[in-house]
Design a protein around this motif. Structure first.
Motif, PDB file in Angstrom:
ATOM      1  N   LEU A 208       0.823  -1.212   0.000  1.00 44.16           N
ATOM      2  CA  LEU A 208       0.000   0.000   0.000  1.00 44.16           C
ATOM      3  C   LEU A 208       0.859   1.265   0.000  1.00 44.16           C
ATOM      4  CD1 LEU A 208      -2.766  -1.109   2.537  1.00 44.16           C
ATOM      5  CD2 LEU A 208      -3.079  -0.614   0.091  1.00 44.16           C
ATOM      6  N   ASP A 336      -7.391   5.492   1.768  1.00 42.88           N
ATOM      7  CA  ASP A 336      -8.025   4.177   1.942  1.00 42.88           C
ATOM      8  C   ASP A 336      -7.965   3.760   3.403  1.00 42.88           C
ATOM      9  OD1 ASP A 336      -9.384   2.181   0.595  1.00 42.88           O
ATOM     10  OD2 ASP A 336      -7.820   2.054  -0.949  1.00 42.88           O
ATOM     11  N   TYR A 338      -8.499   0.053   5.650  1.00 43.01           N
ATOM     12  CA  TYR A 338      -8.786  -1.391   5.631  1.00 43.01           C
ATOM     13  C   TYR A 338      -9.028  -1.846   7.060  1.00 43.01           C
ATOM     14  CZ  TYR A 338      -6.989  -1.294   0.897  1.00 43.01           C
ATOM     15  OH  TYR A 338      -6.801  -1.010  -0.437  1.00 43.01           O
TER      16      TYR A 338
END
Ligand code: SAM
Length: 393
Positions: A208, A336, A338
């Motif tokens: 990432l 983002d 997660y």
């Protein structure tokens, strides 16, 4: 990575050459399924099914064995797949007939003893040992190989082949692990510290971070160095610095560091509240206030803001409260998030960059960069005057 059993890669290649489509079952950490699929697709394999903690993959070649996915917790070559029999013992016995037919087509498991471990979702009138022993006995009869039952609790011999049965509510999967140990075990992991990260999670964070050649990457809470070790594996042409306040952690990180990388991977004792470097990436795992605490994350976030290059990126695995604070903080643009489940906790991986401002703020970012460069210069001078020789940090 663990070593592959002899002949497995070759048998995948042979199967592909003869036009059959071998299938592989990949187990992941909850929440990393999509990322694990992306890693497999990038390696040209075909993901044909994705569910919680599990992916079914048609490999494009034997690299799935010789260079297995780093985000995978474990991987099995599928030998049989039948409809999940559901709740009753009777239905399980019927399913086993189909399983036997499928397994008959498999080559013998080899001379070494084998063990089976099973898991299922939902309520059943049988337990995991019942499933394990049914499959174990079927394999023993078909292959003549000795079967070690786990029912009694006696640990299986170290030298063994591991079979896995998963009843996921739809399918009963039966596969064999082509490696000597599960994929999440890393050969380089000699030492850990309290709170050391699960390597596949670290591998996911490294991906990432999108680390590029020449980047300078910092972990200000490096512990035993898991994140930087996984990042280095992915991008060896970057420079890595791990900082931790605990001398034991620095010793562990150095023990785990790759050999022959003294110019690109550094670990040093320091305080994450007083950082004096300038970096392209921060990948980090601060304490989650479970075994170790750091209190308010805000002072650390402001350090990250101060040392990160304007086009930099942070990938941090945070507890819920820390993540909420970072997401609320308007100076970060969150790319983002997660949600994962690991080690009995539910942390969040937050991927963020600095929010770019226009006008006077842009001027301030230029000033900030100049101050950072000056600070780095001073650090380098100090390092040299202390006899440390040239260092890129
Ligand atoms: C969760 S552990 C990191 C584990 C690491 N990711 C690994 O895989 O081993 C957090 C680390 O932060 C360190 N730490 C806590 N407060 C710190 C501070 N103010 N400055 C630097 N390190 C700190 C602790 O010593 C601990 O090793």
């Amino acid at each position: 990575m663990p070593s592959a059993r002899i002949g497995v890669a070759e048998s995948i290649t042979r199967a592909l050459e003869t036009g059959s489509q071998p299938q592989v079952l990949v187990r992941t950490v909850t929440g990393l399924e999509r990322l694990a699929a992306a890693e497999l697709v990038a390696a040209r394999h075909r993901v044909i099914d994705l569910s919680k903690r599990q992916l079914i993959v048609v490999p494009s070649n034997a690299t799935i064995i010789t260079d297995p996915p780093r985000l995978a917790d474990d991987l099995f070559v599928i030998k049989a797949a039948v409809t999940d029999p559901g709740r009753t013992r009777q239905a399980l016995a019927v399913a086993m007939m189909a399983v036997r037919r499928r397994l008959r087509a498999c080559p013998a498991a080899g001379e070494s003893v084998f063990a089976v471990s099973a898991s299922f979702q939902g309520k059943r009138n049988y337990n995991r040992f019942d499933v394990e022993d049914l499959v174990g006995e079927a394999l023993r009869e078909l292959t003549g190989t000795p079967y070690h039952s786990r029912r009694t609790g006696t640990p299986p011999p170290t030298e063994r082949v591991d079979w896995r049965v998963i009843l996921d509510g739809t399918t009963m999967w039966i596969g064999v692990r082509p490696f000597d140990v599960p994929l999440h075990r890393r050969y380089w992991r000699r030492q850990t510290v309290a709170g050391s990260l699960h390597p596949p999670v670290a591998a996911a964070m490294a991906r990432l971070a999108q680390i590029r050649t020449g980047h300078r990457v910092l972990d200000p809470f490096c512990g035993a160095g898991t994140l930087l070790r996984e990042a280095y594996n992915l991008m060896p042409e970057a420079t890595y610095l791990g900082i931790d306040q605990a001398p034991d952690a620095i010793a562990a990180a150095r023990a785990n560091a790759p050999a022959h990388t003294s110019t690109s991977v550094h670990f040093r004792q320091g305080d994450a509240r007083q950082l004096s470097v300038c970096v392209d990436r921060i990948v980090t795992n601060p304490p989650w206030d479970v075994r170790l605490g750091i209190g308010d994350i805000a002072p650390y976030l402001s350090q990250w803001r101060r040392i990160l290059r304007p086009d930099g990126r942070v990938v941090a695995i945070l507890n819920q409260e820390q993540a909420a604070a970072m997401i609320r903080d308007a100076t970060w643009r969150v790319l983002d998030v997660y949600d994962i489940a690991v080690a009995g906790q539910h942390p969040r991986i937050v991927v963020a960059e600095l929010r770019q401002c226009s006008g006077p703020a842009q001027v301030s970012s230029i000033v900030r960069r100049a101050v950072l460069q000056q600070a780095e210069h001073l650090v380098r001078l100090r390092h040299r005057s202390e006899g440390g020789g040239p260092e890129r940090w």
